[in-house]
Design a protein around this motif. Structure first.
Motif, PDB file in Angstrom:
ATOM      1  N   LEU A 641       0.829  -1.209   0.000  1.00 42.77           N
ATOM      2  CA  LEU A 641       0.000   0.000   0.000  1.00 42.77           C
ATOM      3  C   LEU A 641       0.864   1.261   0.000  1.00 42.77           C
ATOM      4  CD1 LEU A 641      -2.988  -0.899   2.352  1.00 42.77           C
ATOM      5  CD2 LEU A 641      -2.792  -1.111  -0.123  1.00 42.77           C
ATOM      6  N   ARG A 642       2.012   1.202   0.649  1.00 46.57           N
ATOM      7  CA  ARG A 642       2.914   2.349   0.649  1.00 46.57           C
ATOM      8  C   ARG A 642       3.406   2.632  -0.780  1.00 46.57           C
ATOM      9  NH1 ARG A 642       6.318   0.404   3.934  1.00 46.57           N
ATOM     10  NH2 ARG A 642       5.151   1.008   5.800  1.00 46.57           N
ATOM     11  N   GLU A 643       3.712   1.577  -1.503  1.00 44.75           N
ATOM     12  CA  GLU A 643       4.143   1.754  -2.893  1.00 44.75           C
ATOM     13  C   GLU A 643       2.980   2.246  -3.756  1.00 44.75           C
ATOM     14  OE1 GLU A 643       6.669  -0.607  -6.356  1.00 44.75           O
ATOM     15  OE2 GLU A 643       6.458  -1.467  -4.347  1.00 44.75           O
ATOM     16  N   GLY A 644       1.767   1.766  -3.441  1.00 42.49           N
ATOM     17  CA  GLY A 644       0.596   2.270  -4.147  1.00 42.49           C
ATOM     18  C   GLY A 644       0.391   3.752  -3.933  1.00 42.49           C
ATOM     19  N   MET A 645       0.655   4.225  -2.706  1.00 42.55           N
ATOM     20  CA  MET A 645       0.540   5.656  -2.412  1.00 42.55           C
ATOM     21  C   MET A 645       1.594   6.447  -3.193  1.00 42.55           C
ATOM     22  SD  MET A 645       0.491   7.521   1.343  1.00 42.55           S
ATOM     23  CE  MET A 645      -1.112   6.876   1.809  1.00 42.55           C
ATOM     24  N   GLU A 646       2.786   5.883  -3.313  1.00 43.46           N
ATOM     25  CA  GLU A 646       3.838   6.545  -4.094  1.00 43.46           C
ATOM     26  C   GLU A 646       3.449   6.633  -5.570  1.00 43.46           C
ATOM     27  OE1 GLU A 646       7.288   4.228  -3.330  1.00 43.46           O
ATOM     28  OE2 GLU A 646       7.480   4.881  -1.228  1.00 43.46           O
ATOM     29  N   MET A 647       2.819   5.591  -6.095  1.00 43.47           N
ATOM     30  CA  MET A 647       2.388   5.601  -7.484  1.00 43.47           C
ATOM     31  C   MET A 647       1.318   6.680  -7.704  1.00 43.47           C
ATOM     32  SD  MET A 647       2.222   1.445  -8.063  1.00 43.47           S
ATOM     33  CE  MET A 647       1.747   1.454  -9.791  1.00 43.47           C
ATOM     34  N   MET A 648       0.456   6.867  -6.690  1.00 44.99           N
ATOM     35  CA  MET A 648      -0.549   7.932  -6.786  1.00 44.99           C
ATOM     36  C   MET A 648       0.128   9.293  -6.917  1.00 44.99           C
ATOM     37  SD  MET A 648      -3.421   6.815  -3.947  1.00 44.99           S
ATOM     38  CE  MET A 648      -4.254   8.392  -4.032  1.00 44.99           C
ATOM     39  N   SER A 649       1.162   9.512  -6.103  1.00 44.67           N
ATOM     40  CA  SER A 649       1.857  10.806  -6.129  1.00 44.67           C
ATOM     41  C   SER A 649       2.582  11.035  -7.455  1.00 44.67           C
ATOM     42  CB  SER A 649       2.860  10.885  -4.970  1.00 44.67           C
ATOM     43  OG  SER A 649       3.913   9.961  -5.151  1.00 44.67           O
ATOM     44  N   GLU A 650       2.878   9.945  -8.165  1.00 43.63           N
ATOM     45  CA  GLU A 650       3.535  10.051  -9.462  1.00 43.63           C
ATOM     46  C   GLU A 650       2.549  10.254 -10.602  1.00 43.63           C
ATOM     47  OE1 GLU A 650       5.752   6.451  -9.717  1.00 43.63           O
ATOM     48  OE2 GLU A 650       7.063   6.950  -8.013  1.00 43.63           O
TER      49      GLU A 650
END
Length: 742
Positions: A641-650
């Motif tokens: 989920l942390r990586e998913g949040m990073e993908m959102m910010s990208e």
């Protein structure tokens, strides 16, 4: 003349077995008798063609299931002059009645043929079709033991019933407009609507936008045309839930992707289930389904076919008349009381529904809900001589009886969280024990001590003097798939674990006989507020990712400072924050992260919405983090989920992130299972649990295992979700009993 007594055991009730035998006797010039004894068919027969006759008899009619055939000599037999069907008698309960069967093509032709005396009659059936389980009170299966007993046959029907050349020869449901059940049309308030043709009047009202409650085989449906669907959902309090629809075969291709040959065979076969199929356009028909798929079924009763013959609309919404998780409504007076404000009119009949039965649901060849047409389900398995009852789980429950080498599993019951559904569970158990002549010696139940189904088990154990056998939820899942040694993958929403925490993402290696070792699981995470975290998935998101970034995201969505402070303090102090390894809760949190579903309005909504988004996306690689803790392998879901949040910010789109999280979670679960394979040396896996209904997750797990040389079993006959639990409970208890451990 050669003679003998032929005894056939199996599902031989309600399938037209006696007229089948009679017809063969005429063909082979046999004399003798045929009789039902409980759930066995006994034939005394003699003639020059006895061997040929007995060989053909052993094949049975098309809906029969033959377990065994025995032939015994008749040394002092005095043959009668002719062949006769004798009146049924009580006897052994080795078989069972079949499930309800869709109207056959021959009866449908009669209904639509102006020259047939069955023309236009909604309850037309024969030995090959019609209601069975839903109308039976007791066995042997004869009219006087069904709700058709209230309708004495007229002379014309009696002639058909007694005519050996007629396919309604000894058809217990035979009826016509003169003698059979009658239809009537009521207002939602219960007042009669004067009309010569209730079906035509109902069709006209439906086309005009009215909502109609229709009494079917196993209960009431609430029906409307597509333009009325939004109003119906609002009245039912299900604004976001998808609705199943009924349509003719020629219409299906206009709405969904072309079914496969196997899917067509199932749609048109004796079961006629709801089939979940992908929409041609994922964005289309949003009032029916906000998902990328749609539940489709074909008309399966004479009433349905007649309704569609009068209807201008290409489809009808057909949703069960009940609150979610509660039993279907079967009585007209109850539909008036409970649904009178929803239904503008009620199309009903006067044949009692003895045993309610919801529609079965299938997707990708896997059962989601096992009910009409599939259940009661009878499965051959040797679990010893003791009689066993499994009362099932808390959600999506059913019950299973074991006796004499067979398990019999009831239709879907619902969520055992309210008095009506508990009463329905008890009623179903009473029916199963009565029809099978069972007296349970062992009662298997869920490990959770507070489940209402556990309390039912305790009360029944006291009544019968039976032994209680608790079975862990996920162990029951794997036991329902296979009794052999496997590395089991159990992925679902909730299950009470051996450590009294909430499990739901488990790798369990072993077998029912030797027990299961928990070799791996998803990372235990907090559920702030307990059940509140299942209703509001953003709570679950913070339970998995309790970070400032998550708080900022929630604040941007309208969470006020007070609510955020309480959530943060609750999590920090571990107040009312039960721990879970649930796969379902991870998917809920992912849906919350992406803003796809912020409040659950029906069971499974967040994860289903996530799957709908993922179906339109392209998965991108994500890092999978697995650690060893206390000898077990643990998959880090916070990392995903942390990586998913990073993908959102990208700026990556929600559809691609949804696909990425689902695929990476599935690969991580498969890697946990492969680690279990390496630890135990067991090179076969088994997959079960409601999350496995998700096509992308299920197929990714199976493919990842296969690429490493590990085959993966799934349940061929029972639902992937909790509809298999009562079966797994009974199998576990039976194996333990055979080994003398109960």
């Amino acid at each position: 003349m050669k003679s003998g007594k032929i005894i056939l055991r199996g599902i031989v009730q309600g399938v037209g077995f006696r007229p089948f035998v009679y017809a063969l006797a005429q063909r082979y010039e046999m004399c003798g008798t045929v009789i039902n004894h409980g759930s066995e068919v006994e034939i005394d027969a003699g003639g020059e063609n006895f061997d040929e006759f007995s060989r053909e008899v052993a094949k049975g009619p098309k809906m029969a299931v033959i377990d065994s055939v025995s032939v015994q000599p008749l040394p002092d037999w005095i043959p009668p002059k002719g062949f006769f069907i004798l009146k049924s008698q009580d006897g052994a309960r080795t078989g069972f009645v079949p499930a309800d069967i869709a109207t056959c093509e021959n009866c449908l032709h009669d209904i639509m043929d102006p020259n047939s005396r069955y023309f236009g009659y909604w309850a037309t059936s024969c030995t090959d079709c019609g209601p069975r389980y839903s109308i039976i009170n007791s066995v042997p299966y004869d009219r006087e033991r069904t709700s058709m007993d209230e309708f004495p046959v007229c002379k014309a029907c009696l002639n058909d019933y007694e005519d050996p050349g007629n396919r309604r020869h000894h058809a217990q449901t035979i009826a016509c407009t003169e003698c059979g059940p009658k239809l009537s049309l009521l207002k939602g308030s219960g007042e009669f609507v004067q009309t010569a043709d209730p079906i035509a009047a109902a069709a006209e009202l439906l086309d005009a936008g009215n909502i109609v409650a229709v009494r079917g085989v196993g209960g009431f449906h609430i029906c409307c045309v597509e333009k009325t669907a939004e109003r119906l959902k609002t009245l039912l309090g299900r604004p976001n839930q998808s609705l199943a629809v009924m349509m003719k075969p020629e219409t299906i291709r206009e709405f969904v992707v072309e079914p496969t040959k196997d899917e067509w065979d199932l749609l048109k076969g004796p079961v006629h289930p709801i089939m979940v199929l992908d929409k041609l356009d994922p964005e289309s028909h949003g009032s029916l389904s906000s998902l990328h798929n749609l539940g489709i079924m074909l008309p399966y009763t004479g009433l349905h076919h007649l309704l569609f013959a009068k209807l201008r609309s290409p489809l009808l919404v057909m949703t069960s008349a009940n609150a979610p998780g509660t039993p279907m409504i079967t009585e007209t007076k109850t539909i008036i009381e409970k649904m009178g404000r929803v239904a503008d009119v009620i199309l009903t009949h006067d044949r009692e529904i003895v045993n309610r039965c919801d529609d079965s649901v299938v997707r990708d060849g896997y059962l989601i809900r096992m009910s009409r047409g599939f259940a009661p389900l009878r499965t051959r398995m040797d679990l010893g001589d003791r009689q066993i009852l499994g009362v099932g789980p808390e959600l999506n429950a059913n019950a299973t009886i074991y006796k004499g080498g067979f398990l019999i599993t009831s239709p879907h019951i619902g969520n055992i969280r309210n008095p009506p559904t508990v009463a329905y569970l008890e009623e179903t158990i009473e029916k199963l024990t009565s029809l099978t002549g069972s007296v349970p010696e062992i009662i298997a139940h869920d490990l959770h001590p507070q489940f209402l189904s556990t309390r039912v088990a305790q009360e029944l154990a006291e009544r019968y003097g039976a032994t209680l056998c608790p079975v862990q939820h996920h162990c029951a899942h794997i036991a329902s798939v296979t009794t052999g040694e496997v590395v089991g993958i159990a992925i679902d929403g909730v299950g009470y674990g051996d450590d009294a925490t909430i499990w739901g993402g488990e790798i369990l290696a072993g077998s029912p006989a030797n027990g299961y070792i928990r070799t791996g699981h998803l990372e235990p995470v907090m559920m702030p507020g307990g059940d509140m975290a299942t209703k509001f998935p953003e709570r679950m998101l913070y339970g998995i990712l309790p970070t400032e970034e998550t708080l900022a995201l929630l604040q941007s969505r309208g969470w006020n400072d007070t609510a955020l402070r309480i959530l943060s303090q609750q999590t920090e102090k571990r107040f009312n924050t039960p721990v879970t390894t649930s796969t379902g809760r991870v998917l809920d949190a992912a849906a919350a992260l992406l803003g796809i579903c912020r409040e659950r309005t029906y069971d499974g909504e967040p994860s289903m919405m996530l799957e709908a988004y993922a179906a339109r996306g392209v998965a991108q690689p994500m890092e999978i983090t697995i650690e060893s803790r206390d000898g077990r392998d643990v998959l880090s879901t916070p990392a995903l989920l942390r990586e998913g949040m990073e993908m959102m910010s990208e700026g990556i789109c929600a559809e691609d992130i949804a696909a990425s999280i689902q695929t990476s979670l599935a690969k991580g679960i498969a890697e946990l299972a492969l680690a279990g394979v390496e630890k135990t040396g067991i090179r076969k896996a088994a997959l079960s649990g409601g999350v496995a209904i998700n096509r992308q997750i299920r197929e990714t797990i199976i493919l990842t295992l296969r690429e490493s040389g590990v085959s993966c079993l799934t349940n061929p006959r029972y639902p992937l979700g909790d509809g298999c639990i009562s079966c797994g409970q009974v199998i576990t208890a039976g194996i333990l009993a055979k080994e003398g451990r109960i």
